[in-house]
Design a protein around this motif. Structure first.
Motif, PDB file in Angstrom:
ATOM      1  N   LEU A   1      26.813 -31.617 -23.919  1.00 24.43           N
ATOM      2  CA  LEU A   1      25.786 -31.355 -22.903  1.00 24.43           C
ATOM      3  C   LEU A   1      24.409 -31.258 -23.555  1.00 24.43           C
ATOM      4  O   LEU A   1      23.419 -31.817 -23.051  1.00 24.43           O
ATOM      5  N   ARG A   2      24.329 -30.563 -24.662  1.00 25.52           N
ATOM      6  CA  ARG A   2      23.045 -30.372 -25.347  1.00 25.52           C
ATOM      7  C   ARG A   2      22.544 -31.679 -25.960  1.00 25.52           C
ATOM      8  O   ARG A   2      21.344 -31.984 -25.893  1.00 25.52           O
ATOM      9  N   LEU A   3      23.464 -32.457 -26.531  1.00 23.53           N
ATOM     10  CA  LEU A   3      23.054 -33.734 -27.126  1.00 23.53           C
ATOM     11  C   LEU A   3      22.610 -34.729 -26.049  1.00 23.53           C
ATOM     12  O   LEU A   3      21.663 -35.498 -26.254  1.00 23.53           O
ATOM     13  N   ASP A   4      23.281 -34.712 -24.909  1.00 24.18           N
ATOM     14  CA  ASP A   4      22.865 -35.592 -23.805  1.00 24.18           C
ATOM     15  C   ASP A   4      21.470 -35.217 -23.325  1.00 24.18           C
ATOM     16  O   ASP A   4      20.648 -36.093 -23.033  1.00 24.18           O
ATOM     17  N   ARG A   5      21.203 -33.918 -23.243  1.00 24.44           N
ATOM     18  CA  ARG A   5      19.866 -33.475 -22.825  1.00 24.44           C
ATOM     19  C   ARG A   5      18.819 -33.898 -23.863  1.00 24.44           C
ATOM     20  O   ARG A   5      17.725 -34.354 -23.501  1.00 24.44           O
TER      21      ARG A   5
ATOM     22  N   ASN B   1      22.355 -23.146 -19.347  1.00 21.17           N
ATOM     23  CA  ASN B   1      21.898 -22.480 -20.577  1.00 21.17           C
ATOM     24  C   ASN B   1      22.013 -23.428 -21.756  1.00 21.17           C
ATOM     25  O   ASN B   1      22.864 -23.255 -22.639  1.00 21.17           O
ATOM     26  N   LEU B   2      21.174 -24.451 -21.759  1.00 19.96           N
ATOM     27  CA  LEU B   2      21.172 -25.414 -22.858  1.00 19.96           C
ATOM     28  C   LEU B   2      20.152 -25.040 -23.928  1.00 19.96           C
ATOM     29  O   LEU B   2      20.368 -25.295 -25.107  1.00 19.96           O
ATOM     30  N   GLU B   3      19.050 -24.447 -23.537  1.00 16.46           N
ATOM     31  CA  GLU B   3      18.003 -24.087 -24.505  1.00 16.46           C
ATOM     32  C   GLU B   3      18.448 -22.927 -25.383  1.00 16.46           C
ATOM     33  O   GLU B   3      18.168 -22.891 -26.578  1.00 16.46           O
ATOM     34  N   THR B   4      19.154 -21.985 -24.768  1.00 20.53           N
ATOM     35  CA  THR B   4      19.696 -20.848 -25.520  1.00 20.53           C
ATOM     36  C   THR B   4      21.191 -20.792 -25.246  1.00 20.53           C
ATOM     37  O   THR B   4      21.635 -20.112 -24.309  1.00 20.53           O
TER      38      THR B   4
ATOM     39  N   GLY C   1      18.668 -26.034 -27.934  1.00 18.41           N
ATOM     40  CA  GLY C   1      19.442 -25.001 -28.613  1.00 18.41           C
ATOM     41  C   GLY C   1      19.755 -25.249 -30.069  1.00 18.41           C
ATOM     42  O   GLY C   1      20.660 -24.615 -30.632  1.00 18.41           O
ATOM     43  N   PHE C   2      19.003 -26.144 -30.739  1.00 21.86           N
ATOM     44  CA  PHE C   2      19.210 -26.401 -32.168  1.00 21.86           C
ATOM     45  C   PHE C   2      18.125 -25.683 -32.969  1.00 21.86           C
ATOM     46  O   PHE C   2      16.990 -25.538 -32.500  1.00 21.86           O
ATOM     47  N   LEU C   3      18.472 -25.266 -34.170  1.00 25.51           N
ATOM     48  CA  LEU C   3      17.528 -24.508 -34.979  1.00 25.51           C
ATOM     49  C   LEU C   3      16.302 -25.335 -35.346  1.00 25.51           C
ATOM     50  O   LEU C   3      15.181 -24.831 -35.392  1.00 25.51           O
ATOM     51  N   ASN C   4      16.505 -26.602 -35.625  1.00 29.83           N
ATOM     52  CA  ASN C   4      15.403 -27.483 -36.005  1.00 29.83           C
ATOM     53  C   ASN C   4      15.831 -28.932 -35.783  1.00 29.83           C
ATOM     54  O   ASN C   4      16.981 -29.216 -35.420  1.00 29.83           O
ATOM     55  N   SER C   5      14.909 -29.851 -36.009  1.00 34.12           N
ATOM     56  CA  SER C   5      15.184 -31.267 -35.763  1.00 34.12           C
ATOM     57  C   SER C   5      16.247 -31.823 -36.710  1.00 34.12           C
ATOM     58  O   SER C   5      17.000 -32.725 -36.349  1.00 34.12           O
ATOM     59  N   ASP C   6      16.324 -31.263 -37.923  1.00 30.37           N
ATOM     60  CA  ASP C   6      17.337 -31.732 -38.868  1.00 30.37           C
ATOM     61  C   ASP C   6      18.744 -31.420 -38.359  1.00 30.37           C
ATOM     62  O   ASP C   6      19.662 -32.252 -38.458  1.00 30.37           O
TER      63      ASP C   6
END
Length: 331
Positions: free
Chosen positions: A286-290, A246-249, A310-315
């Protein structure tokens, strides 16, 4: 008393019937620069062993590369090619594309057209490690199931959502063979040798390489979580598996604690004690590695990479990456 052999049944003075060896199976290797030498070796060496153990030439092989000449592996070793891309290579039974590094950035229309022509001519087309990425680019995996190295899977799924990706060691589907790479190529070749010449020879080749277990294609690519993290607590293992899936959400701490059937405070303490890091830090890494994988291996815009991790935006993603870079993985 044993079963009579052909020789014992033959009439006196007559020679035993001669059994001619089968025609050699011709196998081509298309090596893309920075290809993984281990995966290539694990694919070619079993054929050499099969020839040696059988006492006859069961397999023959050749090499090609996009630019011809010599092609360098990721560790610097070079292989001399003997076939030019685009040549009319008749009689080839199988072709394996072996690629590593960043296959998502590799585009070669001439090579892709040649692979399609070979497939049209009846050859079985295979990909090893990052090789399936190139087969997909060439349109050779449409509507099929495949596998490839786990490192390349996230970007592959983003770029080819219509292709069914299985995180297995290898997949054999009619005229397509895909392999996740590494020593899984040995398991794939043992499977093909068994199919070509029987289980006895495949077992002999496996034994030759001190490989005491021939793994099935659907065996998992990665180590069990217990081995990977050195953790045996089933509560933490359930949470680790849920995080990776569950990395996207991203799941909230409350949901993760519920999976472990403990309080959030107790779950945090378990992570500190057994993982030597915080629950939040592990999930964020995990999310940053992906995100790093997607940025390296896909042409997705920053906003889509952020959404896929799973981040709100690119910033927000950029800030998280900067904090990790500036303050270290445990910041």
């Amino acid at each position: 008393m044993g079963t009579p052999t052909d020789a014992s049944r033959a009439r006196p003075g007559r020679k035993s019937p001669r059994i001619d060896p089968p025609a050699p199976i011709s196998v081509g290797f298309v090596l893309v620069p920075d290809f993984p030498l281990m995966a290539y070796s694990a694919a070619v060496e079993p054929m050499r062993a099969a020839n040696t153990l059988s006492g006859c030439t069961l397999y023959e092989w050749w090499h090609a590369a996009p630019d011809g000449g010599t092609v360098r592996a990721s560790n610097g070793i070079e292989i001399l090619t003997d076939v030019d891309v685009g040549s009319a290579k008749r009689g080839t039974d199988r072709i394996f594309v072996c690629a590593g590094g960043n296959p998502a950035s590799f585009v070669d229309p001439a090579l892709f057209a040649w692979l399609r022509a070979l497939a049209h001519g009846g050859a079985t087309i295979g990909g090893i490690s990052g090789g399936p990425y190139l087969l997909a680019r060439a349109g050779l995996l449409d509507g099929r199931r495949c596998t490839l190295h786990w490192e390349h899977v996230p970007a592959f799924e983003e770029n080819f959502p219509g292709i069914d990706v299985v995180r297995s060691l290898f997949e054999v589907e009619k005229k397509r063979v895909t392999c996740s790479g590494g020593i899984a190529a040995l398991d794939m070749m043992l499977h093909l040798i068994e199919r070509d010449h029987g289980p006895g020879l495949a077992a002999g080749v496996s034994d030759w390489f001190l490989h005491n277990q021939m793994r099935e294609g659907l065996s998992p690519q990665r180590m069990d979580l217990r081995m990977r993290f050195g953790v045996r607590d089933p509560r933490v293992l359930r949470v680790l598996a849920a995080m990776e899936n569950n990395l996207e959400t991203p799941l909230s701490k409350d949901v993760l604690a519920g999976l472990a059937n403990v309080s959030t405070r107790q779950l945090e303490r378990l992570f500190r004690d057994l993982m030597d890091r915080s629950l939040h830090r592990h999930y964020l890494d995990l999310r940053l590695d992906r995100a790093h994988q997607l940025r390296r291996e896909s042409a997705l815009p920053a906003a889509e990479i952020a959404a896929a991790t799973g981040f709100l935006n690119s910033d927000e993603l950029t800030r998280a990456e900067r904090r990790r870079r500036d303050f270290g993985a445990e910041a």
